[in-house]
Design an enzyme around this catalytic site. Structure first.
Site, mmCIF file in Angstrom:
data_model
loop_
_atom_site.group_PDB
_atom_site.id
_atom_site.type_symbol
_atom_site.label_atom_id
_atom_site.label_comp_id
_atom_site.label_asym_id
_atom_site.label_seq_id
_atom_site.Cartn_x
_atom_site.Cartn_y
_atom_site.Cartn_z
ATOM 1 N N HIS A 16 0.982 -1.056 -0.245
ATOM 2 C CA HIS A 16 -0.103 -0.106 0.228
ATOM 3 C C HIS A 16 1.079 1.162 0.001
ATOM 4 C CE1 HIS A 16 -3.622 2.092 1.720
ATOM 5 N NE2 HIS A 16 -3.005 3.155 1.163
ATOM 6 N N HIS A 18 1.399 5.492 -1.778
ATOM 7 C CA HIS A 18 1.288 6.661 -2.624
ATOM 8 C C HIS A 18 2.112 7.285 -3.487
ATOM 9 C CE1 HIS A 18 -2.955 6.903 -0.707
ATOM 10 N NE2 HIS A 18 -2.292 6.300 0.441
ATOM 11 N N LYS A 102 -9.754 0.032 -5.086
ATOM 12 C CA LYS A 102 -9.864 0.558 -3.788
ATOM 13 C C LYS A 102 -11.189 1.219 -3.409
ATOM 14 C CE LYS A 102 -7.847 2.265 0.146
ATOM 15 N NZ LYS A 102 -6.877 3.195 0.318
ATOM 16 N N HIS A 141 -10.377 1.362 2.659
ATOM 17 C CA HIS A 141 -10.237 2.477 3.622
ATOM 18 C C HIS A 141 -11.339 2.103 4.483
ATOM 19 C CE1 HIS A 141 -8.360 6.503 5.069
ATOM 20 N NE2 HIS A 141 -9.622 6.088 5.841
ATOM 21 N N HIS A 177 -4.555 -0.291 6.294
ATOM 22 C CA HIS A 177 -3.966 0.248 7.371
ATOM 23 C C HIS A 177 -4.761 0.551 8.742
ATOM 24 C CE1 HIS A 177 -6.666 3.361 5.801
ATOM 25 N NE2 HIS A 177 -5.718 3.463 4.710
ATOM 26 N N ASP A 256 1.639 2.750 3.424
ATOM 27 C CA ASP A 256 0.762 3.640 3.264
ATOM 28 C C ASP A 256 1.507 5.033 3.252
ATOM 29 O OD1 ASP A 256 -1.632 5.073 2.735
ATOM 30 O OD2 ASP A 256 -2.129 5.161 4.931
HETATM 31 O O1 DOR Z 1 -2.992 9.621 5.514
HETATM 32 C C1 DOR Z 1 -3.521 9.255 4.766
HETATM 33 N N1 DOR Z 1 -3.125 9.778 3.529
HETATM 34 N N2 DOR Z 1 -4.408 8.381 4.451
HETATM 35 C C2 DOR Z 1 -5.106 8.037 3.465
HETATM 36 O O2 DOR Z 1 -6.167 7.144 3.388
HETATM 37 C C3 DOR Z 1 -4.808 8.755 2.216
HETATM 38 C C4 DOR Z 1 -3.418 9.151 2.150
HETATM 39 C C5 DOR Z 1 -3.069 10.239 1.225
HETATM 40 O O3 DOR Z 1 -3.220 9.924 -0.093
HETATM 41 O O4 DOR Z 1 -2.662 11.483 1.420
HETATM 42 ZN ZN ZN Z 2 -3.247 5.322 1.656
#
Ligand code: DOR
Ligand code: ZN
Length: 359
Positions: A16, A18, A102, A141, A177, A256
């Site tokens: 997971h 980004h 997702k 989520h 998470h 995450d």
């Molecule tokens: O803290 C987070 N940041 N939780 C999430 O679910 C998304 C992520 C983000 O994309 O910034």
């Molecule tokens: Zn995330």
């Protein structure tokens, strides 16, 4: 001469993360590819990744960015479920190699205004059925939104997880998470098609580290520790650590890691996300060493997640060495030579004892 402790592990696979877009994506992808064999990449970009075609384009962009750091880095880009995601979109995405979709309930986190309305979950049942039939995994989520007290949002989501698991028993679901002991217990007690990812930061932080850290130096808000779902009580954090080191394959690592430009974090109404990429593996090694669980590190950080997804990889090894280093205060994001912004890593300015020696 003292010898430096050193050991080799399979490169982790981040279940997971980004990676964002544009110049931020190029920096973050390079750093991710140095330490990781591959990653499950979240689709909450702007614009979002909604179809198989979007996911393929995004995957190519990421692979181009990773090339110099790790040419075999495998980014698996997900599609985002909205109320408009049809069974046909799922079937097409699957044909193009998409492994998971997702689900963000509306408004629970970054770029989720177009997420799923939990009151209308049944309207998406044909889509979930298509996922179950084609083997596309449902990543969730797991928080409700609205005006529910923020620390209760994960537990209030459990009824929806139970419902989905009951109505789609062979649909593989990852509760992403997780942050509470209750979530650990729930996932453990549901069937084998339900698993959970655990982040790096939720293994270290409690809500104290968000609201009043460092203890004894006054009380400070720490926006770089603010994320969704928020870190919870010490006993919750300890339950996550126990699950991570337990060797139970239902629990695997998904960092995450979620970068935001520093001025979006150090702001009123700050963005949610902890950017852990450069420190994630060294800190995980530190934690497993402290708990005398290094022999279970490979399961949590690479094997269990891949097995749940049914992904076969001939994973290359990575050498970790015990040599202290100081985490940079920030990383510059550049577009060519031009400075764009900077991003602040978890544990900025602090010493960490393990290092990735060769990649
Ligand atoms: O803290 C987070 N940041 N939780 C999430 O679910 C998304 C992520 C983000 O994309 O910034
Ligand atoms: Zn995330």
């Amino acid at each position: 001469m003292t010898s430096v402790p050193m050991f080799r592990i399979p490169r982790p696979f981040d279940m997971h993360t980004h990676l964002r877009q544009g110049p931020l994506m190029r920096l973050v992808t390079r750093l991710t590819a140095r330490h990781f064999d591959g990653a499950i990449v979240m689709p909450n970009t702007n614009p979002p990744i909604l179809t198989g075609e979007d996911a393929c384009r995004y995957q190519s962009d990421i692979m181009r960015s990773a090339r110099g750091a790790n040419a075999s880095f495998l980014p698996l880009t997900l599609i985002k479920l909205t109320m408009e995601t049809t069974p046909d979109i799922i079937i097409q995405a699957k044909k193009l190699g998409v492994v998971a979709a997702k689900m963000y309930p509306v408004g629970v986190t970054t770029n989720s205004a177009d997420g799923v309305d939990l009151d209308k979950l049944r309207e998406l049942y044909p889509t979930f059925k298509a996922m179950e039939d084609t083997g596309v995994i449902l990543c969730i989520h797991g928080e409700v939104g609205g005006d529910v007290f923020v620390l209760d949002r994960e537990e209030f989501f459990f009824e929806y997880l139970r419902q989905l698991h009951r109505d789609f028993p062979t649909l593989r679901i990852v509760l992403e998470h997780i942050t509470t002991k209750a979530a650990v217990d729930l996932v453990r007690n549901l069937g084998k098609t339900v698993a959970a990812s655990i982040t790096l930061h939720h293994l270290f932080l409690t809500l104290n580290n968000v609201l009043c850290d460092p203890v004894g130096a006054g009380e400070f808000l720490r926006p770089h520790h603010a994320c969704r779902p928020y870190a919870k009580r010490p006993e919750d954090r300890d339950a996550l650590v126990r699950a991570a080191i337990s060797g139970d394959p239902k629990f695997f690592w998904g960092t995450d890691s979620a970068p935001h430009p520093f001025d979006k974090k150090e702001a009123d109404c700050c963005a949610a996300g902890v950017w852990t990429t450069p420190v994630a593996l060294p800190l995980l090694v530190e934690l497993f060493e402290k708990h005398e669980a290094l022999e279970r590190l490979a399961g949590f950080s690479s094997q269990f997640g891949l097995a749940f997804y049914g992904i076969k990889r001939r994973t290359r090894m990575l050498t970790m060495v015990k040599r202290a280093w100081t985490v940079p205060l920030a990383y510059d994001v550049r577009n060519g030579a031009k400075f764009v912004t900077k991003i602040v890593p978890f544990r900025a300015g602090q010493k960490i004892s393990w290092k990735v020696a060769r990649y």
